[in-house]
Each structure stands twice: as C-alpha cells, then as structure tokens.
Design an enzyme around this catalytic site. Structure first.
Site, short mmCIF file in Angstrom:
data_model
loop_
_atom_site.label_atom_id
_atom_site.label_comp_id
_atom_site.label_asym_id
_atom_site.label_seq_id
_atom_site.Cartn_x
_atom_site.Cartn_y
_atom_site.Cartn_z
CE LYS A 1 -6.92 8.31 8.25
NZ LYS A 1 -7.61 7.23 8.99
NE ARG B 1 -11.20 -1.40 3.85
CZ ARG B 1 -11.74 -1.64 5.03
NH1 ARG B 1 -12.87 -2.33 5.13
NH2 ARG B 1 -11.16 -1.22 6.13
CE LYS C 1 -3.52 2.48 2.76
NZ LYS C 1 -4.38 2.48 3.96
CG ASP D 1 -5.86 7.71 4.79
OD1 ASP D 1 -6.78 8.37 4.28
OD2 ASP D 1 -6.03 6.66 5.45
CD GLU E 1 -7.14 5.11 2.54
OE1 GLU E 1 -8.08 5.25 3.34
OE2 GLU E 1 -5.99 4.78 2.89
N1 BES Z 1 -4.56 4.20 6.87
C1 BES Z 1 -5.70 3.94 7.66
C2 BES Z 1 -5.43 2.91 8.75
C3 BES Z 1 -4.67 3.42 9.94
C4 BES Z 1 -5.29 4.15 10.92
C5 BES Z 1 -3.35 3.11 10.09
C6 BES Z 1 -4.59 4.57 12.04
C7 BES Z 1 -2.65 3.51 11.20
C8 BES Z 1 -3.25 4.25 12.17
C9 BES Z 1 -6.83 3.39 6.80
O1 BES Z 1 -6.89 3.92 5.52
C10 BES Z 1 -8.09 3.78 7.50
O2 BES Z 1 -8.37 4.93 7.58
N2 BES Z 1 -8.82 2.77 7.98
C11 BES Z 1 -10.02 3.01 8.69
C12 BES Z 1 -11.05 2.02 8.22
C13 BES Z 1 -12.43 2.30 8.71
C14 BES Z 1 -12.95 3.57 8.06
C15 BES Z 1 -13.31 1.12 8.38
C16 BES Z 1 -9.73 2.85 10.18
O3 BES Z 1 -8.96 1.95 10.54
O4 BES Z 1 -10.24 3.65 10.95
ZN ZN Z 2 -5.14 4.59 4.71
MN MN Z 3 -8.01 5.74 5.48
#
Ligand code: BES
Ligand code: ZN
Ligand code: MN
Length: 494
Positions: free
Chosen positions: A275, A349, A263, A268, A347
C-alpha cells in the site's frame, strides 16, 4: 457511569443538574415548560436574550434557577420541535455529556426522553442516550503516559421514566455501550500490541469472564491440518503467528447458532502489492470486523440472551516479505477451490474464505461476516453507511431492519451472477480480484463462492468502523446493528 431511573418531575428533582430541551424556534419541551413556569418565565427570558437558539447540540448551563430544587438546569438544543432527528438527538446527548463531565455536577437527570425523535419509543431514547453518552466519554489512554483524570466527572445519569420499560432499556444500552467500547479499544490499539496472539488472548479472557462463552484457539499447525492454505498464505509473510479464534456463546441449548465471522487482520501493509505510505497506520484498523464480534459477544453474554452465537475470527498480518504471497501465486482453499492471487492486498477474502468454510461445521442457521474488506465501499456509501450483501433476501432484510432499529445503518448492494465472470482466472478456479468496477461487490462475489451451503450475509465496514482526521478513532460499529439483529432474531423465533 451509573444509570438510574427517576419518576420525579424536573422541578422537584434532587440531582446536581436537570437536563431539558429547547427547540430551534425557542420552544420548550414539557419539562422545560414546568421549570419555566416555576421560575416565573426565567427560561423564556434567557432564550429571548439569544444565548441559546435550540440548534441541535447547543447547550446553556444555568445555575440556581428560582424555585427549582436542583442547583443546575442544563438547556440543550434538539433541533426542530416534533421533528428532532436521530442525528439531532445524538448531537444533543453528546453535547450534554461533554458539558456535564467537566462541570461540578456529579449526578444529572435527563428529561429528553419526552421529546419526539421521529417515531422512536422512550426506551429507544434511553438506550440511545447511554450508547451516545458512553461514546462521548470514551477516551483512548492505553498507550499514553500522561493521562489526566477528569477533574469533576459525571458519575450518575438518571432517566425520567414515562412508560415503565426504562430499566431494561438501561441494561440493554449499557451492554451495547460496553461491547462498543471493547470493540473500540481493541481496534485503537496499535498493530505491534494488538497482534493475532493478543486477540486470541482477549478471546480466552472473554471465555473466563463469562461462563456462557467457551473459547478455542487454533494455531497454524492445526489450520494446516484443516487445509486452510489460503488463510495461511496471507500469514506466511509475517513474523506473527496466525490464529483462528472461536468463541462459542451458548444461551439456547442446542439451537442452531448464528455464526459471526470477523476479519481480524491486525495490520494490512498490502503484502508485495504494498500500500502507499500515506495513511497506512490506519490499516491497524483492519481487524475492526473481529473487534465487533468481540463486542457483540460481550454484549449478549452480559445480557444472557437466549440464543446461540459462534464468533469465528481468522487473525493474521499482511506484510511484504521474502516468503510472502506474490502476484500470480495460486493457493488451494480449505473448500478445495484454487485461487489465483493477482493482488496480495486483496487478502481479507483469502482469510475469510477459509473461516467461512470452517463455519459450516457449526451447522449454522445463518452466517454473517463482518469485514473492513474494500476501499470501494467508501466510494459507494461513504463513512455513514455499512455495505450489505447477501445470498438470501430475508437475511438481508433482517439486517437492514436491525440497522434502522439501532440507527447503525447498512445499505444493500447486489451480488447478482452478472458480476461473477469478473473473477474468472486463466490459471485457477477463481481470481482474488475482480478488476475495474464494483470492487465491493466482486469481493462479496468471491466470498459467495464459499458460502453456497448456508444462508449468509456480508457487512463491509471499511467506511464505518473508524473515523480519520483529528478525531481519529474506532467507532464501535456495527456492534449496535449486530446486537439488534440478534434481539430481533430471538423475537421472530418466539
Ligand atoms: N483492508 C483493505 C480494505 C480497506 C482499504 C479498508 C481502505 C479501509 C480503507 C483490504 O484488504 C484491501 O486492501 N482491499 C483492496 C482490494 C483491492 C486490491 C482489490 C482495496 O480495497 O483497495
Ligand atoms: Zn485488508
Ligand atoms: Mn488489503
């Protein structure tokens, strides 16, 4: 740092410093005993005074020890005798590196390979010493203007050779450490420097550095032609052009390759499902999966490993914008499946599914994706352990073993059918989020819908790829696990 092998005993060694171990009841390692005997019990005297107890990572630098040819003796605590753990060993190595890098010593010889670390071999200890020493020495400077060089850096570290295999362990350790440092450096760069285009250029450079690596970059128009609408939908909200980076390492003729999909989300923000502000800077680390692919390919190319590996990196930003994905939008993946985007922050996935479908064209033996995919994996496993999910137990077992062998460990979570209904959508073939509960598993279940035609595993490194807080920085994980997996894979195929 230059590493060398030595067979000279500690007492007659000609380094600027010899490094020997002390354990937590004040016991001495074999080489420490020799020094103690030669110096008429000097080490015992110092220990009795209480300046060092032998706790893992404690150090005491002694000067001009009587009858010892090296001007310095560095005592380092290694925890319980005969029960030194990998963690203790790493703290000891980290500590000696930091002490010696700021001392007058230019060369040093380590006699720590003779201590018992669980059931680890001497070659493991040599390799681990290099990896840990290089981690301790790594310093991010790329975007700092006032960089002070270390006054008296340590430039050469020797290893006491006990079983003759130290040379190859040294080369292996160095290649892994160099790969980890490449991963760290790419990861630590800010999002406005390390863009998808920057990563693509780095891949081209890797291809120029190694004859065995061929790099191909696909731009948005080419991805469009391939039907990668899911990947492109994430990029639409960004001013930076998305790239699909392909690095092909050829070390074994026409063997089926191992494909590593990393990835490469260079920032992000979450998109329209924005976020929260606090800590958002750390989302520059959302490309750590791709960084580990760069690091692994650099390591195996340096080692000329007899294996074929293809690195596939979907790279994009995820930003809020008038043209960004909106919750409820439906996109069609390269595989033809429609996806309802219920949360634009899921995003990873969306870009990985198209990269996984693309991987099929390499006729892969196995495909492993590496991604900072879910915050939920941190809830489940913390910052110590990488999450592992797979559609094949043999592959999962091989990755668990590689994690143990390299002490860069992963732990498996199930992706049983029972979880799949969480991804049901009223409006598309699949939803991009799985609702409450098992967030890391449902993310992997989403990916599993795009990996039905091959053997696949997924490493969720959201907890292990970097550390937060005062020492914020990338870890270079899971480069050791991945290189070990490839080494073991070569062995089992012999
Ligand atoms: N890049 C993030 C995952 C992440 C979050 C990595 C915090 C490290 C620290 C990923 O793209 C994401 O935002 N995932 C969401 C998924 C949710 C919306 C189902 C998450 O983990 O909150
Ligand atoms: Zn992400
Ligand atoms: Mn994300």
């Amino acid at each position: 740092m230059h590493y060398f092998v030595t067979t000279t005993p500690a007492s007659t060694q000609q380094s600027d410093c010899v490094i020997v171990a002390v354990f937590d009841q004040g016991q001495l390692s074999p080489s420490a005993k020799i020094i103690n005997d030669q110096s008429n019990g000097y080490l015992e005297k110092v220990i009795a005074r209480g300046d060092i107890e032998g706790k893992a990572g404690q150090t005491l630098l002694l000067q001009d020890v009587e009858n010892i040819t090296s001007p310095r003796v560095l005592l380092v605590g290694c925890g319980k005798q005969d029960k030194t753990t990998e963690k203790d060993f790493n703290s000891a190595i980290s500590a000696i590196t930091k002490v010696l890098n700021d001392s007058g010593a230019d060369t040093a010889s380590s006699y720590l390979s003779e201590i018992n670390v669980k059931d680890r071999s001497a070659t493991w200890k040599t390799r681990q010493t290099i990896i840990t020493a290089e981690s301790a020495l790594y310093k991010y400077t790329a975007t700092k203007s006032d960089v002070k060089a270390v006054n008296k850096p340590l430039t050469q570290l020797g290893f006491f050779d006990q079983d003759g295999d130290t040379q190859s362990a040294t080369e292996l350790g160095q290649a892994i450490a160099t790969g980890m440092n490449l991963a760290r450096e790419l990861s630590n760069l800010p999002g406005n420097v390390c863009t998808p285009t920057y990563l693509a250029n780095q891949a081209v450079e890797l291809g120029q550095r190694f004859e065995s690596v061929t790099t191909t970059i696909l731009d948005e128009a080419e991805m469009e032609t391939l039907g990668m609408s899911s990947l492109l939908s994430v990029s639409r909200g960004s001013r930076e052009e998305a790239k699909l980076i392909v690095m092909n390492y050829q070390g074994a003729g026409d063997d089926r390759p191992v494909v590593l999909v990393g990835k490469g989300l260079t920032f992000d923000a979450g998109g329209i499902s924005l976020k929260p502000a606090s800590g958002m800077d750390e989302m520059k680390y959302d490309m750590c999966g791709s960084a580990s692919v760069f690091g692994t390919i650099s390591a195996i190319a340096e080692l000329n490993l007899p294996i074929n590996v293809v690195g596939v990196v979907p790279s994009s930003e995820n930003m809020p914008d008038g043209d960004a994905n909106k919750p409820g939008d439906i996109v069609t993946s390269m595989a033809g499946k429609t996806i309802e985007i219920l949360n634009t922050d899921a995003e990873g996935r969306l870009i990985l599914c198209d990269a996984l479908t693309y991987s099929e064209r390499f006729n892969p033996e196995v495909v492993i994706d590496i991604a900072t995919l879910t915050g939920a994996v941190i809830v489940a496993l913390g910052h110590q352990t990488t999450g592992l999910m797979a559609n094949d137990q043999d592959l999962a077992d091989a990755l668990l073993k590689a994690g143990n062998d390299s002490h860069d460990r992963a732990w498996q979570l199930p992706i049983w059918d029972d979880y799949q209904p969480q991804l049901d959508s009223n409006f598309a073939d699949i939803a991009n989020i799985g609702g409450k509960g098992a967030g890391s598993i449902t993310a992997a279940c989403f990916l599993s819908r795009f990996t039905e035609n091959f053997t696949w595993a997924h490493l969720d490194i959201a907890g292990t790829a970097w550390v937060s807080g005062k020492d914020k920085g990338a870890t270079g994980r899971p480069v050791p696990l991945l290189v070990q997996f490839l080494l073991n894979h070569i062995e089992t195929k012999k």
